[in-house]
Design a protein around this motif. Structure first.
Motif, PDB file in Angstrom:
ATOM      1  N   LEU A   1       0.829  -1.199   0.000  1.00 35.18           N
ATOM      2  CA  LEU A   1       0.000   0.000   0.000  1.00 35.18           C
ATOM      3  C   LEU A   1       0.864   1.250   0.000  1.00 35.18           C
ATOM      4  CD1 LEU A   1      -2.854   1.210   0.246  1.00 35.18           C
ATOM      5  CD2 LEU A   1      -2.626   1.031   2.720  1.00 35.18           C
ATOM      6  N   ALA A   2       1.891   1.262   0.865  1.00 31.53           N
ATOM      7  CA  ALA A   2       2.753   2.440   0.969  1.00 31.53           C
ATOM      8  C   ALA A   2       3.539   2.694  -0.303  1.00 31.53           C
ATOM      9  CB  ALA A   2       3.709   2.277   2.152  1.00 31.53           C
ATOM     10  N   ASP A   3       3.800   1.632  -1.085  1.00 30.99           N
ATOM     11  CA  ASP A   3       4.533   1.802  -2.338  1.00 30.99           C
ATOM     12  C   ASP A   3       3.762   2.651  -3.329  1.00 30.99           C
ATOM     13  OD1 ASP A   3       6.690   0.391  -1.491  1.00 30.99           O
ATOM     14  OD2 ASP A   3       6.111  -1.498  -2.458  1.00 30.99           O
ATOM     15  N   HIS A   4       2.444   2.724  -3.192  1.00 29.64           N
ATOM     16  CA  HIS A   4       1.613   3.374  -4.203  1.00 29.64           C
ATOM     17  C   HIS A   4       0.840   4.591  -3.697  1.00 29.64           C
ATOM     18  CE1 HIS A   4       2.371   0.346  -7.270  1.00 29.64           C
ATOM     19  NE2 HIS A   4       2.102  -0.593  -6.408  1.00 29.64           N
ATOM     20  N   ILE A   5       0.298   4.508  -2.489  1.00 27.08           N
ATOM     21  CA  ILE A   5      -0.533   5.605  -2.012  1.00 27.08           C
ATOM     22  C   ILE A   5      -0.223   5.908  -0.551  1.00 27.08           C
ATOM     23  CG2 ILE A   5      -2.429   5.156  -3.607  1.00 27.08           C
ATOM     24  CD1 ILE A   5      -3.920   3.749  -1.421  1.00 27.08           C
ATOM     25  N   SER A   6      -0.597   7.099  -0.127  1.00 27.27           N
ATOM     26  CA  SER A   6      -0.420   7.503   1.262  1.00 27.27           C
ATOM     27  C   SER A   6      -1.623   7.066   2.080  1.00 27.27           C
ATOM     28  CB  SER A   6      -0.267   9.021   1.356  1.00 27.27           C
ATOM     29  OG  SER A   6       0.840   9.468   0.602  1.00 27.27           O
ATOM     30  N   VAL A   7      -1.372   6.680   3.312  1.00 26.62           N
ATOM     31  CA  VAL A   7      -2.450   6.339   4.229  1.00 26.62           C
ATOM     32  C   VAL A   7      -2.998   7.630   4.829  1.00 26.62           C
ATOM     33  CG1 VAL A   7      -3.035   5.174   6.378  1.00 26.62           C
ATOM     34  CG2 VAL A   7      -1.498   4.067   4.738  1.00 26.62           C
ATOM     35  N   CYS A   8      -4.324   7.795   4.800  1.00 28.05           N
ATOM     36  CA  CYS A   8      -4.960   9.016   5.309  1.00 28.05           C
ATOM     37  C   CYS A   8      -5.765   8.675   6.563  1.00 28.05           C
ATOM     38  CB  CYS A   8      -5.875   9.617   4.248  1.00 28.05           C
ATOM     39  SG  CYS A   8      -4.995  10.117   2.741  1.00 28.05           S
ATOM     40  N   HIS A   9      -5.503   9.395   7.644  1.00 27.42           N
ATOM     41  CA  HIS A   9      -6.146   9.127   8.921  1.00 27.42           C
ATOM     42  C   HIS A   9      -7.489   9.838   9.004  1.00 27.42           C
ATOM     43  CE1 HIS A   9      -2.638   7.148  10.876  1.00 27.42           C
ATOM     44  NE2 HIS A   9      -1.985   7.838   9.947  1.00 27.42           N
ATOM     45  N   ARG A  10      -8.480   9.101   9.478  1.00 28.29           N
ATOM     46  CA  ARG A  10      -9.825   9.660   9.580  1.00 28.29           C
ATOM     47  C   ARG A  10      -9.876  10.875  10.497  1.00 28.29           C
ATOM     48  NH1 ARG A  10     -12.951   4.063  10.684  1.00 28.29           N
ATOM     49  NH2 ARG A  10     -10.843   3.428  11.201  1.00 28.29           N
ATOM     50  N   SER A  11      -9.014  10.887  11.510  1.00 26.33           N
ATOM     51  CA  SER A  11      -9.032  11.983  12.480  1.00 26.33           C
ATOM     52  C   SER A  11      -8.296  13.228  11.987  1.00 26.33           C
ATOM     53  CB  SER A  11      -8.394  11.518  13.793  1.00 26.33           C
ATOM     54  OG  SER A  11      -7.045  11.100  13.566  1.00 26.33           O
ATOM     55  N   ASP A  12      -7.633  13.124  10.843  1.00 27.85           N
ATOM     56  CA  ASP A  12      -6.870  14.257  10.310  1.00 27.85           C
ATOM     57  C   ASP A  12      -7.838  15.345   9.840  1.00 27.85           C
ATOM     58  OD1 ASP A  12      -5.229  16.055   8.991  1.00 27.85           O
ATOM     59  OD2 ASP A  12      -4.208  14.544   7.770  1.00 27.85           O
ATOM     60  N   PRO A  13      -7.749  16.562  10.381  1.00 26.92           N
ATOM     61  CA  PRO A  13      -8.664  17.623   9.928  1.00 26.92           C
ATOM     62  C   PRO A  13      -8.468  17.989   8.461  1.00 26.92           C
ATOM     63  CG  PRO A  13      -6.952  18.522  11.349  1.00 26.92           C
ATOM     64  CD  PRO A  13      -6.835  17.033  11.440  1.00 26.92           C
ATOM     65  N   ARG A  14      -7.332  17.600   7.887  1.00 25.52           N
ATOM     66  CA  ARG A  14      -7.072  17.869   6.468  1.00 25.52           C
ATOM     67  C   ARG A  14      -7.061  16.562   5.677  1.00 25.52           C
ATOM     68  NH1 ARG A  14      -2.261  22.038   5.575  1.00 25.52           N
ATOM     69  NH2 ARG A  14      -3.279  21.980   3.527  1.00 25.52           N
ATOM     70  N   VAL A  15      -7.947  15.652   6.069  1.00 28.43           N
ATOM     71  CA  VAL A  15      -7.976  14.348   5.410  1.00 28.43           C
ATOM     72  C   VAL A  15      -8.283  14.470   3.921  1.00 28.43           C
ATOM     73  CG1 VAL A  15     -10.409  13.918   5.965  1.00 28.43           C
ATOM     74  CG2 VAL A  15      -8.857  11.983   5.594  1.00 28.43           C
TER      75      VAL A  15
END
Length: 248
Positions: free
Chosen positions: A24-38
Motif C-alpha cells: 500500500l505504501a509503495d503506491h498511495i499515502s495512508v490518510c487518517h480519519r481523524s486528520d482535519p485535512r484528510v
C-alpha cells in the motif's frame, strides 16, 4: 503443538500484514480519519497514484487507463430537414489520466466522496458512418475520424459501503456518477465525399461550427465509459486493503 501452531499462524498473519502495508505504501499515502485535512491527504494520494494508473498496476489487477475505449456511439438528432445520424465504432481516447481534482469533499462516516474534476484534453479516434442534413447540405460518408475535447469539467459522486471478507471490512463503491460539462471540441472526418479536396474540408468546417449538437449526444457515452472504468479501478484498490488500513 497447539501453541506452536497458533504462534506460527500469528507470525504468518503479521508477515502478511507487513507485506500488505508495504504494498500500500509503495503506491498511495495512508490518510487518517481523524486528520482535519484528510481531504487534502486523499487528494494528494490520488495525485501520486495517477502516473501508475496511466500504465496500470498489475499486482492490484488495475488495468491501464490509457487509452480509454468505447465500442460504439450512436447519434440521431433532429427532424428530416436538419437530421444528424452517425455511428462511431472502435473509439479510442487518450488523456483520461491527466485529470486534475480541483475540489474534494469526503464524508468518511457515510463513505461518500464528492469532487470537481478538470480534464484538460481528451484526444480520440475511431471509425465513423455519417448522414447529415443541414440547410441545403446533404452529407454522407464513412471513414476514419479523429478529434479532441478540451477544457472539460466534471462533477463526481462516489458512494461506498463496507463489506466483510475474512473477518475484515473493506470499502466497495457503487457505480460512480460523472456529470461532464463540455468545453471545446474539434472533429476531423476523412473520406467525406470520397475524399473530395474541397467538399471534405468545407464539411468538416460545417461540423465543427455546429459541434455543440454533436457533443450533446457524445457526452452521455463518454460519461458512462468514465463511470465504468473508474468504478472498476477504485474497487480494484479498495477491495485489496482493509478499510482500517486505508483510513486508520
Amino acid at each position: 503443538m497447539a501453541p506452536s501452531r497458533q504462534l506460527l499462524q500469528l507470525a504468518v498473519l503479521l508477515t502478511a500484514a507487513r507485506v500488505c502495508s508495504c504494498a500500500l505504501a509503495d503506491h498511495i499515502s495512508v490518510c487518517h480519519r481523524s486528520d482535519p485535512r484528510v481531504d487534502d491527504c486523499i487528494n494528494a494520494s490520488i495525485d501520486a497514484l495517477r502516473p501508475k494508473l496511466r500504465v496500470g498496476i498489475p499486482e492490484w489487477s488495475v488495468p491501464p487507463i490509457e487509452p480509454l475505449t468505447i465500442d460504439r456511439v450512436t447519434l440521431r438528432r433532429g427532424p428530416n430537414s436538419a437530421l444528424l445520424e452517425a455511428v462511431v465504432r472502435n473509439a479510442t481516447a487518450w488523456g483520461g489520466s491527466d485529470f486534475v481534482i480541483t475540489n474534494l469533499k469526503s464524508d468518511l462516516d457515510k463513505n461518500v466522496f464528492r469532487a470537481k474534476v478538470f480534464l484538460p484534453r481528451i484526444r480520440f479516434e475511431g471509425d465513423y458512418q455519417l448522414k447529415m442534413t443541414f440547410l441545403l447540405f446533404h452529407i454522407q460518408g464513412q471513414g476514419f475520424m479523429t478529434g479532441s475535447f478540451s477544457n472539460y469539467t466534471c462533477d463526481l459522486l462516489m458512494k461506498g459501503h463496507k463489506v466483510s471478507k475474512g473477518g475484515q471490512e473493506f470499502l466497495e463503491f457503487e457505480k460512480m456518477r460523472f456529470k461532464l460539462k463540455v468545453g471545446d471540441a474539434r472533429f476531423n472526418l476523412s473520406d467525406l465525399f470520397g475524399g473530395d479536396p474541397v467538399l471534405g474540408p468545407a464539411t468538416n468546417t460545417l461540423i465543427n461550427d455546429n459541434s455543440a449538437l454533436i457533443l450533446e449526444e457524445v457526452t452521455p457515452a463518454l460519461e458512462k465509459s468514465l463511470e465504468d472504468i473508474f468504478t472498476r479501478i477504485a474497487n480494484s484498490i479498495t477491495l485489496k486493503f482493509p478499510y482500517d488500513e486505508l483510513f486508520p
